[in-house]
Design a protein around this motif. Structure first.
Motif, PDB file in Angstrom:
ATOM      1  N   LYS A 257     -18.515  -8.662  78.372  1.00  0.00           N
ATOM      2  CA  LYS A 257     -19.464  -8.863  79.476  1.00  0.00           C
ATOM      3  C   LYS A 257     -19.135 -10.094  80.319  1.00  0.00           C
ATOM      4  O   LYS A 257     -19.672 -10.253  81.416  1.00  0.00           O
ATOM      5  CB  LYS A 257     -20.886  -8.973  78.915  1.00  0.00           C
ATOM      6  CG  LYS A 257     -21.421  -7.650  78.395  1.00  0.00           C
ATOM      7  CD  LYS A 257     -22.648  -7.813  77.524  1.00  0.00           C
ATOM      8  CE  LYS A 257     -23.814  -8.399  78.259  1.00  0.00           C
ATOM      9  NZ  LYS A 257     -25.020  -8.477  77.400  1.00  0.00           N
TER      10      LYS A 257
ATOM     11  N   GLU B 214     -27.081  -1.306  78.600  1.00  0.00           N
ATOM     12  CA  GLU B 214     -26.358  -2.367  79.305  1.00  0.00           C
ATOM     13  C   GLU B 214     -26.224  -2.103  80.800  1.00  0.00           C
ATOM     14  O   GLU B 214     -25.427  -2.749  81.479  1.00  0.00           O
ATOM     15  CB  GLU B 214     -24.964  -2.539  78.693  1.00  0.00           C
ATOM     16  CG  GLU B 214     -24.952  -3.294  77.386  1.00  0.00           C
ATOM     17  CD  GLU B 214     -25.419  -4.736  77.549  1.00  0.00           C
ATOM     18  OE1 GLU B 214     -25.223  -5.321  78.636  1.00  0.00           O
ATOM     19  OE2 GLU B 214     -25.993  -5.280  76.599  1.00  0.00           O
TER      20      GLU B 214
ATOM     21  N   VAL C 177     -26.655  -4.650  70.879  1.00  0.00           N
ATOM     22  CA  VAL C 177     -26.662  -4.951  72.301  1.00  0.00           C
ATOM     23  C   VAL C 177     -27.551  -6.149  72.650  1.00  0.00           C
ATOM     24  O   VAL C 177     -28.769  -6.064  72.650  1.00  0.00           O
ATOM     25  CB  VAL C 177     -27.110  -3.731  73.138  1.00  0.00           C
ATOM     26  CG1 VAL C 177     -26.966  -4.062  74.617  1.00  0.00           C
ATOM     27  CG2 VAL C 177     -26.269  -2.522  72.797  1.00  0.00           C
TER      28      VAL C 177
END
Length: 346
Positions: free
Chosen positions: A166, A225, A336
């Motif tokens: 990310k 996400e 997550v």
């Protein structure tokens, strides 16, 4: 003589016709990726990058300038492949790291090494997998070997490396699945069932169920996400002549012999079956036959369109959450980190 004449008269034309259909459907219609995308300065991990689809993927990525990390169990084989890729592409940024997806401890050690040594990870390709092993084989964590390797290993790996992924601008996670996920049996999360097997969750076994789990995980990751910009996808690469076939069939001398005799026809057979299945699925849309009921049970867990909006609120949806929760518990991760704040690396 009469038999030979009959073969020439009837069998040969049928074979020619079948090949014609095969050629028209699967060869003439092929499309090749010819993009000029450049990946200079990008870092990519390819699990199982020392053979088959993973090796070809790693080769293409290296040609585009990426730093490619081959995450493999067999280090010697991976080193040989890395050497070949460097030689053919001129890209020296091809490295090997040990990863055994059948061991959650190995996954943790690999992830820790990547986090400590790499300042970025733009693309994670969950490619490695096994199809058929000796009956009763289990992972080091006492799961079915196929399911544990194909799903639990990649589930943990993705979660451990998620924050690093990310940080990049690309934010890509690709999980290689298979069309055979459609043949996974009814979802069953029973923890122990001595009547089936002695390992944990004995109904979560075999290749179709593991490939379905790949699809479900990739879809859920994309959903959770979405706000972060991460793109998670799963794909069926097609019926491809790779070492996974040899590994699957070399369980005994008889199976090994069958592999060498029939493997040239395997891709034709699988592609033909896939075509027929797709045709039958199309025909099934006009009736309520229960023949594919168990397939629909799974399909509705990950298909997202107007017709399945209500399924999101149904009990079937809960099976997906059970799988995710189960994976999280046994991998000891918090699935997550949506709220995590990271600095993007371009």
């Amino acid at each position: 003589m009469a038999c030979l004449s009959a073969i020439i008269k009837w069998v040969l034309p049928i074979l020619v016709a079948l090949y014609g259909v095969y050629y028209w459907q699967f060869i003439a219609s092929r499309r090749y990726f010819n993009s000029d995308v450049v990946l200079d300065g990008k870092t990519v991990i390819v699990t199982g990058g020392n053979s088959g689809i993973g090796k070809t993927t790693a080769l293409d990525l290296a040609r585009r300038g990426a730093r490619v990390i081959l995450a493999c169990r067999n280090l010697q084989k991976a080193e040989d492949v890395a050497k070949d890729i460097k030689s053919s592409t001129g890209n020296s940024q091809v490295v090997v790291r040990r990863l055994d997806l059948s061991s959650l401890q190995s996954v943790r050690e690999f992830a820790q090494q990547i986090i400590e040594t790499e300042d970025r990870l733009d693309i994670l390709i969950n490619n490695a997998g096994v199809a058929v092993v000796k009956e009763g084989s289990v992972t080091k964590d006492n799961f079915d070997f196929v399911f544990g390797t194909n799903h639990f290993g990649h589930f943990l790996l993705t979660n451990l490396l998620l924050d690093l992924v990310k940080k990049s601008a690309l934010k890509r996670v690709v999980t290689v699945s298979s069309w055979v996920h459609a043949f996974a049996p009814e979802p069953n999360m029973t923890r122990e069932d001595p009547n089936v097997a002695n390992f944990l969750y004995p109904h979560l076994e075999k290749y179709p169920s593991s490939k379905l789990a790949n699809v479900l995980f990739a879809r859920e990751l994309a959903k959770r996400e979405k706000a972060s910009g991460l793109i998670s996808t799963s794909n069926h690469p097609g019926a491809i002549y790779t070492p996974i076939l040899k590994t699957s069939m070399n369980r005994s001398p008889i199976w090994g012999a069958m592999y060498y005799v029939f493997s040239p026809f395997f891709c034709f057979y699988v592609n033909l079956v896939n075509y027929v299945v797709n045709l039958l699925n199309l025909l099934n849309t006009v009736n309520d036959s229960k023949q594919s009921e168990h397939i629909d049970t799974w399909r509705e867990l990950y298909t997202e369109n107007e017709e399945t909006v209500q399924v999101e609120k149904s009990n079937k949806r809960q099976e997906l959450y059970k799988l995710i929760k189960l994976s999280r518990i046994y991998c000891h991760v918090h699935f997550v980190h949506v709220a995590a704040t990271v600095k993007t690396v371009h």
